[in-house]
Structure formats: C-alpha cells, structure tokens
Design an enzyme around this catalytic site. Sequence first.
Site, short mmCIF file in Angstrom:
data_model
loop_
_atom_site.label_atom_id
_atom_site.label_comp_id
_atom_site.label_asym_id
_atom_site.label_seq_id
_atom_site.Cartn_x
_atom_site.Cartn_y
_atom_site.Cartn_z
CG ASN A 41 -2.50 4.60 -1.74
OD1 ASN A 41 -1.21 5.19 -1.86
ND2 ASN A 41 -3.31 5.57 -1.28
CB CYS A 52 -3.97 -0.80 1.27
SG CYS A 52 -5.42 -0.13 2.29
CD GLU A 54 -0.72 -1.20 4.04
OE1 GLU A 54 -1.28 -0.95 3.05
OE2 GLU A 54 -0.73 -0.40 5.32
N1 THU Z 1 -4.53 3.00 2.59
C1 THU Z 1 -3.13 2.38 2.46
O1 THU Z 1 -2.60 2.34 1.35
N2 THU Z 1 -3.03 1.50 3.19
C2 THU Z 1 -3.39 1.63 4.76
O2 THU Z 1 -2.91 0.97 5.48
C3 THU Z 1 -4.44 2.67 4.97
C4 THU Z 1 -5.07 3.18 4.12
C5 THU Z 1 -4.94 3.83 1.53
C6 THU Z 1 -5.99 3.44 1.11
C7 THU Z 1 -6.55 4.83 0.40
O3 THU Z 1 -6.09 4.66 -0.98
C8 THU Z 1 -6.08 5.97 0.99
O4 THU Z 1 -5.02 5.27 1.85
C9 THU Z 1 -7.03 6.56 2.03
O5 THU Z 1 -7.79 5.56 2.79
#
Ligand code: THU
Length: 130
Positions: A41, A52, A54
Amino acid sequence: MSHDLFEAARTAMGFAYAPYSKFPVGAAIRADDGKVYAGANIENISFPQGWCAEPTAIGAMIMGGAKKIVEIAVIAEKLPLCPPCGGCRQKIAEFASPSTRIYLCDETGVKETMTINELLPHSFKTEVIG
Ligand code: THU
C-alpha cells in the site's frame, strides 16, 4: 500455494508507505506467465489519494506483460487475516476467474484460503461496456 508467494507478499509489506495509517499491507500475485508480482500500500497526505497493496501488485503484473491472476496472497502486519477491501475485490475480479484463490496470511504463512467468487459474488459485470 508454494511458499515463495507468501514470502513475496511478506517482503512487499516491508516496502509499504503507510505513515498515516501505520498499517502496512503486502500482496503477491502468481500470474498466468508463472511469475510473481508483488506490491504494497502507498498512502498520501491527501488521504483518498493513497491506494492498497493489491492494485500495486496488479499494476506490476500488467506492466510485466502478464494478463491473469492465478492466485494472490495478502498479508497485513497488524491483522491476523486481511481480506481485500471491497474495491480491491472488484480490481482482483477484473483479472481473475471465479475460482482464483486468495490466500490470507499472517507472519507465519497462509491462514485461510478463499476464492474471489466467495469474496465477491455477483461482481459488477456487463456486456454493455465490456
Ligand atoms: N489496505 C490495503 O492495502 N489492502 C486492503 O485490502 C485493505 C486496506 C491498506 C489501505 C491503507 O493504506 C491501509 O491499509 C489502512 O486502511
């Protein structure tokens, strides 16, 4: 799932740029070309502009020339299981088949396995625009 996908997700998590949430996430995709593409992320001080782990991994996959997600592992430092958020489910579905497996990992390895169809039944699709 072979151990290298988990290792790639865990290594990717170490590259997270998450100074605001302090919630590092890593994702690793095994793609249809057999290669592993990973991402973390990446946040922004203008909060909605961050993204995120993904989509970072999906971007790496597309720019690597691969087309499909065969399997994907996700790990978050501060959650024993980190199911992809709603938006990420739709992004994964775009490049997956219904039976594509998603591995939810903790720091020791895979804790739960599910398919994208289980995570996102009735995903948005239409022939009108696609
Ligand atoms: N986050 C992800 O990278 N993937 C997910 O599926 C859920 C949330 C990240 C976004 C943000 O940078 C942090 O987690 C907190 O929400």
